[in-house]
Design an enzyme around this catalytic site. Structure first.
Site, PDB file in Angstrom:
ATOM      1  N   THR A   1      -4.015 -17.891  37.423  1.00 30.17           N
ATOM      2  CA  THR A   1      -4.100 -19.356  37.505  1.00 30.17           C
ATOM      3  C   THR A   1      -2.722 -20.005  37.635  1.00 30.17           C
ATOM      4  OG1 THR A   1      -5.924 -19.110  35.961  1.00 30.17           O
ATOM      5  CG2 THR A   1      -5.145 -21.331  36.337  1.00 30.17           C
TER       6      THR A   1
ATOM      7  N   SER B   1      -9.948 -22.530  39.710  1.00 32.50           N
ATOM      8  CA  SER B   1     -11.041 -21.712  40.219  1.00 32.50           C
ATOM      9  C   SER B   1     -10.812 -21.174  41.629  1.00 32.50           C
ATOM     10  CB  SER B   1     -12.342 -22.530  40.222  1.00 32.50           C
ATOM     11  OG  SER B   1     -12.622 -23.024  38.939  1.00 32.50           O
TER      12      SER B   1
ATOM     13  N   ARG C   1     -26.925 -28.845   0.279  1.00 35.77           N
ATOM     14  CA  ARG C   1     -26.601 -30.261   0.243  1.00 35.77           C
ATOM     15  C   ARG C   1     -27.872 -31.076   0.015  1.00 35.77           C
ATOM     16  NH1 ARG C   1     -25.356 -34.094   5.280  1.00 35.77           N
ATOM     17  NH2 ARG C   1     -24.579 -35.906   4.155  1.00 35.77           N
TER      18      ARG C   1
ATOM     19  N   THR D   1     -15.124 -22.881  30.616  1.00 31.02           N
ATOM     20  CA  THR D   1     -14.310 -23.105  31.813  1.00 31.02           C
ATOM     21  C   THR D   1     -13.893 -21.807  32.487  1.00 31.02           C
ATOM     22  OG1 THR D   1     -13.451 -25.106  30.766  1.00 31.02           O
ATOM     23  CG2 THR D   1     -12.271 -24.312  32.697  1.00 31.02           C
TER      24      THR D   1
ATOM     25  N   GLU E   1     -13.702 -17.649  33.545  1.00 29.90           N
ATOM     26  CA  GLU E   1     -14.638 -16.716  34.196  1.00 29.90           C
ATOM     27  C   GLU E   1     -15.682 -17.480  35.004  1.00 29.90           C
ATOM     28  OE1 GLU E   1     -13.444 -14.007  33.983  1.00 29.90           O
ATOM     29  OE2 GLU E   1     -12.490 -13.809  32.027  1.00 29.90           O
TER      30      GLU E   1
END
Lengths: 698, 698
Positions: A152, A158, A321, A454, A456
C-alpha cells in the site's frame, strides 16, 4: 500501585454478589459447557490453549496490568519486549505454528514482528526461488533479518495497479533502481516497518527499457543491520497513532534511486532474464488467488470468535448489572432487575450470540470448502486436511467450484467482518456507561479489530466481485446451461418458478426459511442482470444494488451453513438433545432476525408474506429470546475465553465486576499519582512534579 | 520535530494537487457559502468565532500539534494548562458566556474545569438559597473552590432512586453524615472530580430519623484547599482511561461517615428544619424537568454540527482521493476517479450531509419550542429569546405543549445523538484506510462524542418516555378528546381515516412525504395501544415496539422540522433560488432515504405503495445523489469549520491531505525518535535509550 485505605478494602458491592448472580445463571441451564467447547474447537485445541496460557501467565513481560494505561511509546516498547520474549519461548518450548497462533490470540495485541512472521516469510517462501530462499528466507526464519511487506502507498490502497513506486531495470550494471517519484508513492500503513524491520518486500512497478510490466515483489534492505539506522536514500518511519493497533509500528517508506541486485527480485513466477534483459512471463496467478481466498475464509472463521469475546463480556455483565424494577413485577420482588431481563437488551445481544455460532460454522464450512478445492486443483490429498466439523460432504465441480469459492470468500469476508465489528460496538453500548471505560475490554478490542473491515479487500469494494460472479452465473443460467454448483442451482430453481412465485413457510419450516434466503438472492441477481445486461445501466449506477446483492447472497450462505451444520452427523452424534435444541433456537433467531431486518427485500422478492414477517418479529423472535435467555451465560462460557485473554472487568468469569473496576481505577491508575494545583491563577500544574510547569507551556 | 531530508522535501503528490481538486469542486457549484453560513449561524456568531479563534491561535498552550500523540497523563496535563489559560483569557478579554462556549468548541476537547463550569455552578445557582450563594456560589465563580456534580454511582446509572450514598441527619449536632455503605455506592464517572475538584455537589439519599426521603443535593468538600490532598475519610481519584474523553478526569468518590454542616444541603426546594428536625417538602419539580428538556434540546441542536465535522472531513477527502477507473468511462479519461463519484460512497455520505441540515433545523425548532413554553410557564416575555431562525410561528396550549416538548426532547435526543455517533463512524470508514489514522481527525472526535448516546438519558431508556407519552395521547384521542397539539392532531387524523386507509404520493408531493411519516407514527402508536391497553401485554415485552415507536415519531419530527424550515419566510426571504433548491433536494434525500431504510414499517402501516418505495430507492434517491453531488464541497464549506478546529489531515480546506499526513507522521511523531534493536536474542529494546532494558521487564 497504591493500596486502598482499610475502610475501603472492607467494602463489598451491595446486594447479591457477582459470583452468586453468575452461579444462578449457570444453574438455570444444563447445556454441557465443556462438551460444547470441545465440539466447537476440538479437545486438542483446548488443551493446547491451557498449556500455552500457563507459560504466558508465568512471564512478567506478558502481564497486562498497564495495557490500558500506557501511551503509545510505552505500549510499543512493551509489545517489542513481548515479541522478543515470545520468540525465545517458541524456541525454548519447541512451539509449532499452531502453538504460536494460540499464544498470539491469548496475548491479543498486534506486535512488531507481526508482518515479519506472516507476509514477509510467506512471500519469500511462495515467491522466491531456491537461491532466494537460501539468501533471504533462511536468515528471516532465524531472525537475522526482520522484514515486512510493503504494498500500500500513501495515495494507493485497493488498486494495486495504481502503485507508483518503480523498479527500473538497469542492464548496464544488472540492477534494479527502486524509486518513489512522488510523495503519494510513499509506502504507507506497512506493518512492522515503522521502527522494527530492516528488510521489506516492496511491491513496485517493474520497468524494462522504458516499458512498464506491472507490480512485482522486490526484496529491499532498508536499515543497517547493526546500527538499525535507515540506509542512504531511504526515508522510513512510523506513520503515527491510529484508532487502534497502536502496539504495531505501521510505517512509511520512500526511496531515492536505490540500487538493488538482480537476485532481489522474487523470481519464482516472473523475472528479468540476465542475458537478454527481457521480461520472463509469469506462471498462472491461481496460486495467489488461492492465498487470498484462504486469508478471507480465515477472516470469516475468526469473525465468530472476535464477536464472541464482546458477547461474552456484555452477556456476563448484563446478567450482573441491575437497573430499575420491572414495571409489571409483583410487589414482592422489590429489587432491581438484571438488565439482561429487559427485552430491549435481549434483542440487541442474543441475535449477536446467535451470530457467533453462525459465523463460526460458516467459517468452518469455508475452510473445508477451501481444502476440498485445493485437493482438486493439486490432484492430491495432502493439502486437504480432514477437518473435523459440521456439514454434509458436498461435491464441487472443478473451476466452477473455485469461482464459487472465491465469490463466497469475498462476500462472506465483507459480511462477517462487518457483523463482528458492528456487533462489538453494540455489545459495548449494551454495557451502558461502563462500556465506555477501557476496563470493559470491549472498546480496545473493537478498535484493534476495525481495520479488518478495510484490509484484504475493503468490505464495500469486495461486493463488486460477488456481483460480477452472480451476474456471470445468471447469464449462464439464462442461456439454459445446467447448474454446476449451489449458486447456479438456486438461480435455476428461481427461474423455473418465475411464472409461479413462491410460498415459503418461514416460521413453520426450517428448509423454507433457508429457501427464502436463496429466493431473495436469486431475485436480486436477476434484477441486477436486468439492469446491467438488458437496460445497460452504468456499472457505477449499480454499485448500491451490487452491495445489497452481495450482502443478500452472503446472508444466505451463513444461514445455509448454520442450518447444514446442525443437520450434520458430526453434530447430531456428538451433542446432546438439550444442546442441539438450543443451537437450533439460535439458528432460528439468527435467520428470522436477519430476515426481519432486511424485510423489505423479502417483501419485494415475494419470498414471504407480510403477515409472516410481522409475526416473526412480534411473536417468534420475542419467544426465541425468552427461550434462549436462560442459556445465555452457559453459551458464552462455551466459547471458553480465559479471563487472562479477555482482560475485562465486565466480562470476568467470576462476576467480580465492581471489585475489578475499582481495583484498576484506584490501585493501578498512574494518573492518581499526580496531585493537581487546581487554581487558574497558579502556574503550577502538578504539585508533586514541578517540572511540568504551566509557564513552560505558554 | 525532525525535518525531512531535502530529497523528500522536494516531493509532491502525483497528479492534480489537492487544492486544485477542491477548487474544481468549488467551481462546480455557485451556492453562496458565506451567505448560507450566515443563515445557519447568524453573522454575529461567525464574527465571534473569528475573533475568539484569533486569540486561541496565538497562544502556544492551545497548539494542537501533539494532541494525537500524547498519552493520558500528558494529555490531562495539557488540558489542565489550557483550562487555566482559558480562564485567564476570559477575564483578560472580558469574554461572556457565548464567547466561552465558542472557545470550548474551537479547542474541542473536554477539560478539567468542564463540570465546574457547567453542572456545579448551575446546581449551586438553581438549587441554592441566597445564603448558600454567598457561601459557595461566589467562591465557585471566582475559582476559589473548584467543584463537580457527583450523582452516578459504580452500581447505579440511569436510576437515580437507586443511589446508595446516604446523608443521615444527625439532630444532636445538626449535621449530615455522608456515607458510602457499599463499594457500589462509590460515585463514578464524575467529571472533573478525578484530580481537579476540591468540592462536589453530592446526590445522596436523605435519611431523617431512620426514614428515607429520596436523593437530595449536598455540597461536600473533598480535598484540602491548600495541599489538594483528599480529606480524612474521603477516598477520591480518577477512574482510569476511557474509549475517549481522556483529557477529562472522571472520578470516583467514597465517604466513610463524613460530617457536613446543615447549610451544606442545597435548600432552595427542600430542606431539613433546624428546630423541628423535620423534612420540608419540595416545591414542584417542573423547573428541573425544564432544565433536562433544555439540555436534551441542546444535544439535538449540537448533533447537526457534531456530524457535520465528520461529513466535512470525509467529503473533502473523498473529493481528493482517487481510486480505480470508472469501468464505463471512455478511454480518453484515463486517470483514476475521485471516490466521491462512486455511488456507493455517495449513498453513504450524502444522506449524512442532508442529516446535518435536518438535525440543525430540528434543533433550532426545539430551542424555539422550548423558549415559547418557558414564556407560557413563567408568563413573561423575558425568558423567550426571540431566536432568529426557520419555521412558522405555532401556538401551543400550556401543559399539553409542555408534555409534548418533553417527549419530543427525549425522542429527538435519542435519535439525533444516534444519527450523529453512527454517522461519524460511517464518515470514518468512507475515508478507507486513512480514516483509521488519528490524523483523519474523525476517530478521536467520534470517540469523544460517544458518551452523548448514554448520558442525559440513555438512548434506549428514553424511548420508553416517548412511548408512555404517545400511549397517553392515544388514550385521550380514543376517548374522543379534541386534539391539543400536533401529536394528538396526527393521531386523530389517522383514526378518522381508519376505515379508508391512506394514499400518500411520497415521490410526487412533499406534504405527502411528511404525512406518510405522521401516518406511520400514528399506526405504530395505536398498535402499541392495542398491545398494552387491550391485550394487556407486559411492559417489558413491548420495549422493542416502544423503541421503534419512539424512533418513528422522532424521524417524523425531524422530517417535519426540515420541511417547515424550508417553507418559513425567514428561509425563503434570505436564501437565493439555487441554495433553496439544493436544500430542498437535501430534504427529499433525507426523507426518502430514511423512509427506504425503514420501509417495512411504511409497508405495514399502509402509508405507501411497495412500488413507490422501490422507485424511491432505485430512482429518486439515485437521482438526488447525482444532483447534490456537485454542491457537496460547498455545502460542507458552509458549515464553516476552521482548519484549526478540525485538526484533520483529511479535512483540510486547502486539500493538502498527503502533505499533512506525511508531515505529522515523519516530523511530529515522537515514536520516530527511538531506534529499535530488532533482534529477539538482544535484551536491548531502544538503542538510544538503554534505560528501557528488556531484562527489567522480565
Amino acid at each position: 500501585m497504591t493500596p486502598n485505605p482499610p475502610w475501603v478494602q472492607a467494602l463489598k458491592p451491595a446486594g447479591p454478589q457477582g459470583h452468586e448472580l453468575l452461579q444462578l445463571e449457570r444453574d438455570k441451564s444444563s447445556v454441557p459447557v465443556a462438551k460444547l467447547s470441545e465440539f466447537l474447537f476440538t479437545k486438542e485445541a483446548i488443551e493446547r490453549k491451557r498449556r500455552v496460557l500457563k507459560v504466558l501467565e508465568s512471564e512478567k513481560v506478558f502481564n497486562k496490568n498497564q495495557n490500558y494505561f500506557a501511551g503509545r511509546v510505552d505500549r510499543f516498547e512493551t509489545a517489542l519486549a513481548r515479541a522478543k520474549r515470545l520468540r525465545q519461548l517458541k524456541v525454548q518450548h519447541g512451539w509449532n505454528q499452531e502453538d504460536s497462533i494460540v499464544a498470539n490470540d491469548l496475548i491479543s495485541e498486534p506486535g512488531p514482528y507481526g508482518l515479519h512472521e506472516s507476509m514477509f516469510l510467506i512471500t519469500l517462501r511462495d515467491q522466491g526461488t531456491p537461491e532466494q530462499h537460501e539468501l533471504f528466507l533462511k536468515k528471516a526464519e532465524n531472525y537475522q533479518i526482520i522484514g515486512c511487506y510493503a504494498q500500500t502507498e500513501l495515495g494507493h490502497g485497493s488498486n494495486v495497479r495504481g502503485l507508483e513506486t518503480t523498479a527500473t531495470w538497469s542492464p548496464e550494471d544488472k540492477t534494479f533502481i527502486i524509486h518513489s517519484p512522488h510523495l503519494t508513492a510513499s509506502k504507507w500503513w506497512i506493518g512492522s516497518l515503522g521502527r522494527t524491520a530492516n528488510y521489506a518486500v516492496v511491491m513496485a512497478q517493474l520497468i524494462i527499457d522504458g516499458k512498464p510490466y506491472g507490480p512485482h515483489p522486490f526484496v529491499v534492505q532498508v536499515r543497517n543491520l547493526k546500527t538499525h539506522e535507515p540506509l542512504e536514500n531511504v526515508h522510513v518511519g512510523d506513520i503515527g497513532p491510529k484508532f487502534g493497533y497502536n502496539t504495531m509500528d505501521n510505517g512509511f517508506l520512500l526511496f531515492n534511486h536505490v540500487k538493488i541486485p538482480h537476485v532481489n527480485m522474487l523470481a519464482r513466477f516472473s523475472s528479468v532474464d540476465l542475458s537478454t534483459n527481457k521480461y520472463v512471463r509469469p506462471m498462472s496467478a491461481s496460486l495467489v488467488y488461492g492465498t487470498l481466498t484462504w486469508v478471507r475464509s480465515h477472516i470469516v472463521l475468526q469473525s465468530g470468535s472476535v464477536l464472541a469475546r464482546g458477547v461474552t463480556m456484555a452477556t456476563r455483565y448484563c446478567a450482573i448489572r441491575r437497573q430499575f424494577q420491572d414495571r409489571d413485577a409483583p410487589q414482592s420482588e422489590k429489587g432491581e432487575t438484571a438488565v439482561l431481563n429487559y427485552t430491549m437488551v435481549q434483542v440487541r445481544l442474543l441475535p449477536l450470540l446467535a451470530a457467533t455460532f453462525a459465523l463460526h460454522f460458516t467459517g468452518q464450512g469455508m475452510m473445508r470448502f477451501y481444502a476440498e478445492s485445493q485437493k482438486k486443483i493439486h490432484g492430491n490429498a495432502n493439502t486437504a486436511s480432514a477437518d473435523r466439523g459440521a456439514g454434509p460432504e458436498e461435491t464441487h465441480a472443478g473451476s466452477d467450484s473455485l469461482a464459487d469459492l472465491h465469490a463466497a470468500s469475498c462476500g462472506l469476508k465483507s459480511l462477517a467482518s462487518s457483523i463482528a465489528a458492528e456487533g462489538l460496538e453494540v455489545c459495548r453500548r449494551a454495557c451502558g456507561g461502563h462500556g465506555y471505560s477501557s476496563f470493559s475490554g470491549i472498546g480496545p478490542w473493537y478498535a484493534d479489530y476495525l481495520p479488518t473491515t478495510t484490509w484484504e479487500g475493503d468490505n464495500y469494494m469486495l461486493s463488486q466481485q460477488v456481483a460480477r460472479y452472480l451476474l456471470k452465473s445468471a447469464r449462464s443460467v439464462k442461456k439454459g446451461e445446467k447448474p454446476t454448483n449451489d449458486t447456479t442451482q438456486i438461480l435455476t430453481e428461481f427461474l423455473a418458478r418465475s411464472d409461479m412465485g413462491a410460498a415459503f413457510d418461514i416460521i413453520g419450516k426450517d428448509e423454507d426459511l433457508v429457501a427464502a434466503f436463496a429466493w431473495r438472492t436469486a431475485y436480486l441477481t436477476f434484477e441486477a442482470y436486468k439492469h446491467r445486461d438488458e437496460e445497460k445501466k452504468a456499472w457505477n449506477d449499480l454499485l448500491v444494488d451490487f452491495y445489497r446483492l452481495s450482502k443478500a447472497h452472503s446472508q444466505y450462505l451463513v444461514v445455509k451453513n448454520f442450518y447444514e451444520a446442525l443437520q450434520s452427523p458430526s453434530t447430531t452424534d456428538v451433542l446432546n438433545e438439550e444442546t442441539r435444541t438450543v443451537l437450533h433456537k439460535l439458528f432460528r433467531l439468527f435467520a428470522l432476525n436477519t430476515l426481519e431486518q432486511e424485510s423489505s427485500e423479502f417483501y419485494q422478492s415475494g419470498a414471504t408474506t407480510v403477515r409472516q414477517i410481522i409475526l416473526a418479529r412480534t411473536n417468534t423472535v420475542m419467544k426465541l429470546l425468552k427461550e434462549i435467555r436462560p442459556h445465555a451465560v452457559r453459551l458464552v462460557d462455551s466459547w471458553d475465553f480465559p479471563d487472562w485473554q479477555l482482560d475485562s472487568s465486565l466480562g470476568r468469569y467470576d462476576g467480580k465486576v465492581y471489585e475489578d473496576l475499582f481495583h484498576r481505577a484506584s490501585e493501578l491508575n498512574p494518573l492518581n499519582a499526580i496531585t493537581v494545583d487546581p487554581y487558574p491563577e497558579s502556574s503550577v500544574l502538578f504539585k508533586n512534579d514541578k517540572s511540568r510547569d504551566f509557564k513552560s507551556k505558554l
